[in-house]
Design a protein around this motif. Structure first.
Motif, short mmCIF file in Angstrom:
data_model
loop_
_atom_site.label_atom_id
_atom_site.label_comp_id
_atom_site.label_asym_id
_atom_site.label_seq_id
_atom_site.Cartn_x
_atom_site.Cartn_y
_atom_site.Cartn_z
N TRP A 109 0.84 -1.20 0.00
CA TRP A 109 0.00 0.00 0.00
C TRP A 109 0.87 1.25 0.00
O TRP A 109 0.62 2.18 -0.75
N GLU A 112 2.55 1.76 -3.46
CA GLU A 112 1.57 2.25 -4.44
C GLU A 112 1.24 3.72 -4.21
O GLU A 112 1.18 4.52 -5.15
N ASN A 113 1.06 4.11 -2.96
CA ASN A 113 0.68 5.48 -2.66
C ASN A 113 1.83 6.46 -2.83
O ASN A 113 1.62 7.59 -3.26
N GLU A 116 2.04 7.02 -6.54
CA GLU A 116 0.95 7.90 -6.96
C GLU A 116 1.23 9.34 -6.54
O GLU A 116 1.04 10.28 -7.33
N LEU A 117 1.71 9.52 -5.34
CA LEU A 117 2.05 10.86 -4.85
C LEU A 117 3.16 11.48 -5.69
O LEU A 117 3.09 12.67 -6.04
#
Length: 142
Positions: A109, A112-113, A116-117
């Protein structure tokens, strides 16, 4: 021949385990659509008999949401038989398997974040500085 006997016994145990996991999945899948959703999963494991079945598989369920999140590898809110099988086989018999699985889930998680950030920051930077970021004096004629 001992090796062949051991391999045969191991194959039988694995087949038996797969059959047990499939049976538990079908019992959890109350509507019979071949998929588990969190609400369906929580309701199903509130029954002592299904908790016992999971326990027999080596899964001690203390947190239904945590287990469901681990099983839901695509993070779409749905666990199919393949997800359930893979998750159960990974967690089966491990005293701290669920803890390790949760660390893996959190790590995935986070990766992935962060990715994305990073993409969003690059997009923001491009919109604020459409021609790139130049230091004072660079690219000037004088």
């Amino acid at each position: 021949q001992d090796y062949d006997s051991l391999m045969h016994e191991a194959a039988l145990r694995k087949e038996e385990c797969i059959n047990e996991i499939t049976s538990v999945f079908k019992a959890l899948d109350a509507d019979g659509d071949g998929h588990l959703r969190l609400a369906e999963f929580e309701i199903a494991i509130s029954h002592e008999s299904l908790l016992t079945s999971l326990s027999v598989l080596g899964l001690e369920v203390t947190d239904a949401r945590l287990l469901f999140c681990f099983l839901d590898r695509q993070r779409d809110g749905i666990v199919d038989i393949e997800d359930f099988m893979d998750g159960c086989l990974k967690l089966r018999g491990e005293a701290r398997g669920l803890d390790i699985a949760m660390v893996q889930l959190q790590s995935d998680w986070l990766v992935e974040n962060v990715e994305e950030l990073s993409c969003r920051m690059q997009e923001l930077h491009s919109s604020v500085f459409p021609h790139g970021c130049r230091h004072q004096g660079e690219g000037s004629d004088g």
